[in-house]
Write a protein that holds these residues in place. Sequence first.
Motif, mmCIF file in Angstrom:
data_model
loop_
_atom_site.group_PDB
_atom_site.id
_atom_site.type_symbol
_atom_site.label_atom_id
_atom_site.label_comp_id
_atom_site.label_asym_id
_atom_site.label_seq_id
_atom_site.Cartn_x
_atom_site.Cartn_y
_atom_site.Cartn_z
ATOM 1 N N SER A 37 0.844 -1.192 0.000
ATOM 2 C CA SER A 37 0.000 0.000 0.000
ATOM 3 C C SER A 37 0.878 1.240 0.000
ATOM 4 C CB SER A 37 -0.947 0.012 1.205
ATOM 5 O OG SER A 37 -0.222 0.122 2.407
ATOM 6 N N TYR A 38 0.235 2.374 -0.181
ATOM 7 C CA TYR A 38 0.958 3.645 -0.144
ATOM 8 C C TYR A 38 0.065 4.727 0.455
ATOM 9 C CZ TYR A 38 -1.708 5.563 -4.054
ATOM 10 O OH TYR A 38 -2.720 6.042 -4.851
ATOM 11 N N MET A 42 -1.226 0.194 -8.332
ATOM 12 C CA MET A 42 -2.068 -0.050 -7.151
ATOM 13 C C MET A 42 -3.441 0.584 -7.330
ATOM 14 S SD MET A 42 0.498 -0.075 -3.980
ATOM 15 C CE MET A 42 -0.225 -1.533 -3.303
ATOM 16 N N ASP A 43 -3.490 1.774 -7.911
ATOM 17 C CA ASP A 43 -4.781 2.431 -8.134
ATOM 18 C C ASP A 43 -5.627 1.655 -9.142
ATOM 19 O OD1 ASP A 43 -4.116 4.374 -6.315
ATOM 20 O OD2 ASP A 43 -3.724 5.930 -7.810
ATOM 21 N N ALA A 57 -7.576 -5.179 -5.091
ATOM 22 C CA ALA A 57 -6.729 -4.893 -3.926
ATOM 23 C C ALA A 57 -7.575 -4.860 -2.667
ATOM 24 C CB ALA A 57 -5.995 -3.576 -4.109
ATOM 25 N N ASN A 65 -5.705 -4.172 0.454
ATOM 26 C CA ASN A 65 -4.842 -3.556 1.462
ATOM 27 C C ASN A 65 -4.944 -2.039 1.494
ATOM 28 O OD1 ASN A 65 -3.919 -6.034 2.177
ATOM 29 N ND2 ASN A 65 -2.176 -5.982 0.803
ATOM 30 N N LEU A 66 -5.669 -1.437 0.624
ATOM 31 C CA LEU A 66 -5.712 0.034 0.586
ATOM 32 C C LEU A 66 -6.936 0.582 1.242
ATOM 33 C CD1 LEU A 66 -4.335 0.748 -2.960
ATOM 34 C CD2 LEU A 66 -3.162 0.925 -0.806
ATOM 35 N N VAL A 103 -7.246 -1.229 -7.407
ATOM 36 C CA VAL A 103 -8.373 -0.797 -6.583
ATOM 37 C C VAL A 103 -9.596 -0.586 -7.468
ATOM 38 C CG1 VAL A 103 -9.268 1.082 -5.170
ATOM 39 C CG2 VAL A 103 -6.981 0.221 -4.761
ATOM 40 N N LYS A 153 4.263 1.118 2.052
ATOM 41 C CA LYS A 153 4.256 0.062 3.066
ATOM 42 C C LYS A 153 4.650 -1.235 2.382
ATOM 43 C CE LYS A 153 1.533 -2.181 6.626
ATOM 44 N NZ LYS A 153 0.225 -2.279 7.270
#
Length: 98
Positions: free
Chosen positions: A47-48, A86-87, A95, A97-98, A90, A63
């Motif tokens: 994640s970020y 990551m986006d 995902a 974890n975000l 999502v 992370k």
Amino acid sequence: MTSHFPLSVLMMLLVAITLSEGLRGSGPKDCCYHFNKNPIPQKRVVSYVKTPQQCPIPAVRLKTVMGRYMCARSSASWVKDIINTMDSKVLLGKATNL
């Protein structure tokens, strides 16, 4: 007659703590001042979080799978790639974890 010395020491200690806490300011606590120079493999990032706008340097806290946070410059191309990947996960609902 009892000594007032222990009470005086305690009062001085409380004043010192209060002053030092007040000097810290009310700015954000999650700013980055030291940055990873080497890219982190994307598979190690879970994640970020972007640092608050009040921080002096725009950054991203990444992370890792080990639970560590690492600071990276948000302008770095490898960081942008991680964020985009990551986006997109999502948006696709992959995902968790975000």
